[in-house]
Design a protein around this motif. Structure first.
Motif, PDB file in Angstrom:
ATOM      1  N   ASN A   1       9.338  -8.148 -16.855  1.00  0.00           N
ATOM      2  CA  ASN A   1       8.628  -7.121 -17.241  1.00  0.00           C
ATOM      3  C   ASN A   1       8.652  -5.596 -16.413  1.00  0.00           C
ATOM      4  OD1 ASN A   1       6.779  -5.110 -17.179  1.00  0.00           O
ATOM      5  ND2 ASN A   1       4.853  -6.575 -17.033  1.00  0.00           N
ATOM      6  N   PRO A   2       9.693  -4.529 -17.320  1.00  0.00           N
ATOM      7  CA  PRO A   2      10.086  -3.516 -16.616  1.00  0.00           C
ATOM      8  C   PRO A   2       8.869  -3.011 -15.213  1.00  0.00           C
ATOM      9  CG  PRO A   2       9.969  -2.734 -18.777  1.00  0.00           C
ATOM     10  CD  PRO A   2       9.132  -4.559 -18.513  1.00  0.00           C
ATOM     11  N   ASN A   3       7.669  -3.150 -15.904  1.00  0.00           N
ATOM     12  CA  ASN A   3       6.280  -2.586 -15.206  1.00  0.00           C
ATOM     13  C   ASN A   3       6.252  -2.759 -13.905  1.00  0.00           C
ATOM     14  OD1 ASN A   3       6.069  -0.518 -16.794  1.00  0.00           O
ATOM     15  ND2 ASN A   3       4.853  -2.376 -17.420  1.00  0.00           N
ATOM     16  N   ILE A   4       6.438  -4.505 -13.725  1.00  0.00           N
ATOM     17  CA  ILE A   4       6.445  -4.926 -12.127  1.00  0.00           C
ATOM     18  C   ILE A   4       7.264  -4.406 -10.687  1.00  0.00           C
ATOM     19  CG2 ILE A   4       7.049  -6.783 -10.970  1.00  0.00           C
ATOM     20  CD1 ILE A   4       6.683  -8.706 -13.456  1.00  0.00           C
ATOM     21  N   LYS A   5       6.668  -4.233  -9.827  1.00  0.00           N
ATOM     22  CA  LYS A   5       7.393  -2.882  -8.699  1.00  0.00           C
ATOM     23  C   LYS A   5       7.366  -4.388  -7.710  1.00  0.00           C
ATOM     24  CE  LYS A   5       6.828   0.891  -7.540  1.00  0.00           C
ATOM     25  NZ  LYS A   5       6.282   2.218  -6.893  1.00  0.00           N
ATOM     26  N   PRO A   6       8.765  -3.937  -7.017  1.00  0.00           N
ATOM     27  CA  PRO A   6       8.316  -4.602  -5.563  1.00  0.00           C
ATOM     28  C   PRO A   6       7.703  -4.971  -4.652  1.00  0.00           C
ATOM     29  CG  PRO A   6      10.545  -3.371  -5.907  1.00  0.00           C
ATOM     30  CD  PRO A   6       9.631  -3.095  -7.273  1.00  0.00           C
ATOM     31  N   MET A   7       7.630  -5.782  -4.394  1.00  0.00           N
ATOM     32  CA  MET A   7       6.604  -5.496  -2.924  1.00  0.00           C
ATOM     33  C   MET A   7       6.821  -5.879  -1.892  1.00  0.00           C
ATOM     34  SD  MET A   7       2.867  -3.873  -3.812  1.00  0.00           S
ATOM     35  CE  MET A   7       2.089  -4.420  -3.607  1.00  0.00           C
ATOM     36  N   LEU A   8       6.451  -4.873  -0.498  1.00  0.00           N
ATOM     37  CA  LEU A   8       7.199  -5.117   0.765  1.00  0.00           C
ATOM     38  C   LEU A   8       5.495  -5.393   1.905  1.00  0.00           C
ATOM     39  CD1 LEU A   8       9.527  -5.158   2.364  1.00  0.00           C
ATOM     40  CD2 LEU A   8       8.876  -3.094   3.065  1.00  0.00           C
ATOM     41  N   GLY A   9       6.102  -7.162   1.963  1.00  0.00           N
ATOM     42  CA  GLY A   9       4.645  -7.417   2.666  1.00  0.00           C
ATOM     43  C   GLY A   9       5.190  -7.676   4.385  1.00  0.00           C
ATOM     44  N   SER A  10       4.147  -7.785   4.865  1.00  0.00           N
ATOM     45  CA  SER A  10       4.210  -8.612   6.420  1.00  0.00           C
ATOM     46  C   SER A  10       3.029  -8.998   7.286  1.00  0.00           C
ATOM     47  CB  SER A  10       4.400  -7.687   7.068  1.00  0.00           C
ATOM     48  OG  SER A  10       5.183  -7.576   8.515  1.00  0.00           O
ATOM     49  N   GLU A  11       3.010 -10.403   7.956  1.00  0.00           N
ATOM     50  CA  GLU A  11       1.729 -10.275   8.297  1.00  0.00           C
ATOM     51  C   GLU A  11       1.303 -10.277   9.693  1.00  0.00           C
ATOM     52  OE1 GLU A  11       0.894 -15.092   7.809  1.00  0.00           O
ATOM     53  OE2 GLU A  11       1.283 -14.668   5.540  1.00  0.00           O
ATOM     54  N   ASN A  12       2.216  -9.492  10.394  1.00  0.00           N
ATOM     55  CA  ASN A  12       3.033  -8.966  12.088  1.00  0.00           C
ATOM     56  C   ASN A  12       3.115  -7.483  11.650  1.00  0.00           C
ATOM     57  OD1 ASN A  12       4.325 -11.522  11.355  1.00  0.00           O
ATOM     58  ND2 ASN A  12       3.880 -11.630  13.316  1.00  0.00           N
ATOM     59  N   PHE A  13       3.203  -6.336  11.017  1.00  0.00           N
ATOM     60  CA  PHE A  13       3.406  -5.641  10.869  1.00  0.00           C
ATOM     61  C   PHE A  13       2.021  -4.586   9.578  1.00  0.00           C
ATOM     62  CE2 PHE A  13       7.973  -6.911  11.275  1.00  0.00           C
ATOM     63  CZ  PHE A  13       7.860  -6.478  13.148  1.00  0.00           C
ATOM     64  N   THR A  14       1.536  -3.304  10.473  1.00  0.00           N
ATOM     65  CA  THR A  14       0.752  -2.991   9.265  1.00  0.00           C
ATOM     66  C   THR A  14       2.070  -1.814   7.994  1.00  0.00           C
ATOM     67  OG1 THR A  14      -0.543  -2.306  10.836  1.00  0.00           O
ATOM     68  CG2 THR A  14      -0.891  -1.196   8.688  1.00  0.00           C
ATOM     69  N   ILE A  15       2.014  -1.497   7.029  1.00  0.00           N
ATOM     70  CA  ILE A  15       2.740  -1.412   5.933  1.00  0.00           C
ATOM     71  C   ILE A  15       1.677  -0.337   4.964  1.00  0.00           C
ATOM     72  CG2 ILE A  15       4.350  -1.187   3.789  1.00  0.00           C
ATOM     73  CD1 ILE A  15       5.269  -3.998   4.818  1.00  0.00           C
ATOM     74  N   GLY A  16       1.587   1.520   5.863  1.00  0.00           N
ATOM     75  CA  GLY A  16       1.131   1.857   5.086  1.00  0.00           C
ATOM     76  C   GLY A  16       1.253   2.450   3.722  1.00  0.00           C
ATOM     77  N   GLU A  17       0.207   2.999   2.815  1.00  0.00           N
ATOM     78  CA  GLU A  17      -0.054   3.773   1.830  1.00  0.00           C
ATOM     79  C   GLU A  17       0.892   5.023   2.115  1.00  0.00           C
ATOM     80  OE1 GLU A  17      -2.956   4.336  -0.082  1.00  0.00           O
ATOM     81  OE2 GLU A  17      -4.397   2.421   0.445  1.00  0.00           O
ATOM     82  N   ASN A  18       0.969   5.534   3.351  1.00  0.00           N
ATOM     83  CA  ASN A  18       1.162   6.619   3.731  1.00  0.00           C
ATOM     84  C   ASN A  18       3.262   6.734   4.059  1.00  0.00           C
ATOM     85  OD1 ASN A  18       1.818   5.195   6.228  1.00  0.00           O
ATOM     86  ND2 ASN A  18       0.700   6.762   7.756  1.00  0.00           N
ATOM     87  N   LYS A  19       3.824   5.162   3.317  1.00  0.00           N
ATOM     88  CA  LYS A  19       5.563   4.607   3.655  1.00  0.00           C
ATOM     89  C   LYS A  19       5.506   4.858   4.716  1.00  0.00           C
ATOM     90  CE  LYS A  19       5.315   4.693  -1.069  1.00  0.00           C
ATOM     91  NZ  LYS A  19       4.743   3.508  -0.825  1.00  0.00           N
ATOM     92  N   TYR A  20       4.690   4.370   6.568  1.00  0.00           N
ATOM     93  CA  TYR A  20       4.595   4.058   7.369  1.00  0.00           C
ATOM     94  C   TYR A  20       4.645   2.767   8.266  1.00  0.00           C
ATOM     95  CZ  TYR A  20       5.681   9.220   8.548  1.00  0.00           C
ATOM     96  OH  TYR A  20       5.448  10.141   8.192  1.00  0.00           O
ATOM     97  N   ILE A  21       5.655   2.193   8.593  1.00  0.00           N
ATOM     98  CA  ILE A  21       5.553   1.223   8.550  1.00  0.00           C
ATOM     99  C   ILE A  21       5.247   0.631  10.378  1.00  0.00           C
ATOM    100  CG2 ILE A  21       6.214  -1.570   9.133  1.00  0.00           C
ATOM    101  CD1 ILE A  21       8.143  -0.624   6.732  1.00  0.00           C
ATOM    102  N   THR A  22       3.936   0.719  11.099  1.00  0.00           N
ATOM    103  CA  THR A  22       3.163   0.385  12.374  1.00  0.00           C
ATOM    104  C   THR A  22       3.255  -0.421  12.572  1.00  0.00           C
ATOM    105  OG1 THR A  22       1.504   1.262  11.461  1.00  0.00           O
ATOM    106  CG2 THR A  22       2.735   2.888  11.869  1.00  0.00           C
ATOM    107  N   GLY A  23       2.647  -1.292  13.550  1.00  0.00           N
ATOM    108  CA  GLY A  23       1.644  -2.267  14.599  1.00  0.00           C
ATOM    109  C   GLY A  23       2.894  -2.953  15.085  1.00  0.00           C
ATOM    110  N   ILE A  24       3.983  -2.647  15.037  1.00  0.00           N
ATOM    111  CA  ILE A  24       5.937  -3.414  16.017  1.00  0.00           C
ATOM    112  C   ILE A  24       5.077  -3.123  17.304  1.00  0.00           C
ATOM    113  CG2 ILE A  24       7.926  -3.184  15.982  1.00  0.00           C
ATOM    114  CD1 ILE A  24       7.661  -1.603  13.530  1.00  0.00           C
ATOM    115  N   ASN A  25       4.452  -4.682  17.735  1.00  0.00           N
ATOM    116  CA  ASN A  25       4.229  -4.793  19.244  1.00  0.00           C
ATOM    117  C   ASN A  25       5.977  -6.256  19.618  1.00  0.00           C
ATOM    118  OD1 ASN A  25       2.189  -3.787  19.577  1.00  0.00           O
ATOM    119  ND2 ASN A  25       1.306  -5.416  18.592  1.00  0.00           N
ATOM    120  N   GLY A  26       5.704  -6.543  20.714  1.00  0.00           N
ATOM    121  CA  GLY A  26       6.498  -7.807  20.782  1.00  0.00           C
ATOM    122  C   GLY A  26       8.558  -6.750  21.417  1.00  0.00           C
ATOM    123  N   TYR A  27       8.379  -5.213  21.182  1.00  0.00           N
ATOM    124  CA  TYR A  27       9.763  -5.011  20.428  1.00  0.00           C
ATOM    125  C   TYR A  27      10.681  -5.127  21.874  1.00  0.00           C
ATOM    126  CZ  TYR A  27       6.909  -0.804  22.663  1.00  0.00           C
ATOM    127  OH  TYR A  27       6.500  -0.175  23.142  1.00  0.00           O
TER     128      TYR A  27
END
Length: 166
Positions: free
Chosen positions: A16-42
């Protein structure tokens, strides 16, 4: 001569050409603003960071702040690190940028250099890119000021730990 018949089974997968890939994480916040935040323990290396990300219907790669240079597995993830999400055809579907509050320099470590960069920014001796400005706003009040420097200082002296979650 005798005739040999063979039976073949052909599997056809409909993509299906309409299926877009999805990025996910149980540890980090992937915001609608396209920023990945919530990175603890760096500091997180690229390899350790990738273990905390999931992708469906596509692939991804992690680049330096220029968006062109692929990070080595041992390189630190810092403010400005770029994650590009690719669809099944290898086309860029989405681009995300990492923000670690307090990591102004983008080296993945919060230290005196970040305080110095905020100081120089406040004295108008240094220009910061958009994502670095977000990382510099440690208090998240929309203003980069002495409070942000103080919060990094408290974090470095273990007086107060900066929470990376939103």
């Amino acid at each position: 001569g005798g005739q040999t018949t063979s039976e073949y089974r052909i599997m056809v997968e409909y993509i299906n050409p309409n299926i877009k890939p999805m990025l996910g994480s149980e540890n980090f916040t992937i915001g609608e603003n396209k920023y990945i935040t919530g990175i603890n323990g760096y500091p997180f290396t690229k390899a350790a960071f990738m273990e905390k990300l999931t992708v469906s219907d596509g692939t991804y790669e992690i680049y330096g702040p220029d968006g062109e240079t692929v990070l080595a597995d041992t390189a630190n993830i810092g403010t400005g690190t770029v994650v590009k999400l690719y669809d099944r055809y290898g086309e860029v579907s989405d681009t995300y940028t990492v923000v670690i509050y307090g990591d102004v320099s983008g080296d993945g470590i919060m230290d005196a250099l970040d305080m110095l960069m905020i100081q120089k920014y406040l004295q108008k001796m240094l220009t910061l890119g958009e994502v670095n400005q977000i990382g510099a706003d440690v208090s998240r009040d929309g203003i980069i000021d002495a409070l942000d420097m103080l919060m990094i200082q408290k974090h470095l002296t273990f007086t107060e730990v900066i929470k990376e979650g939103l």
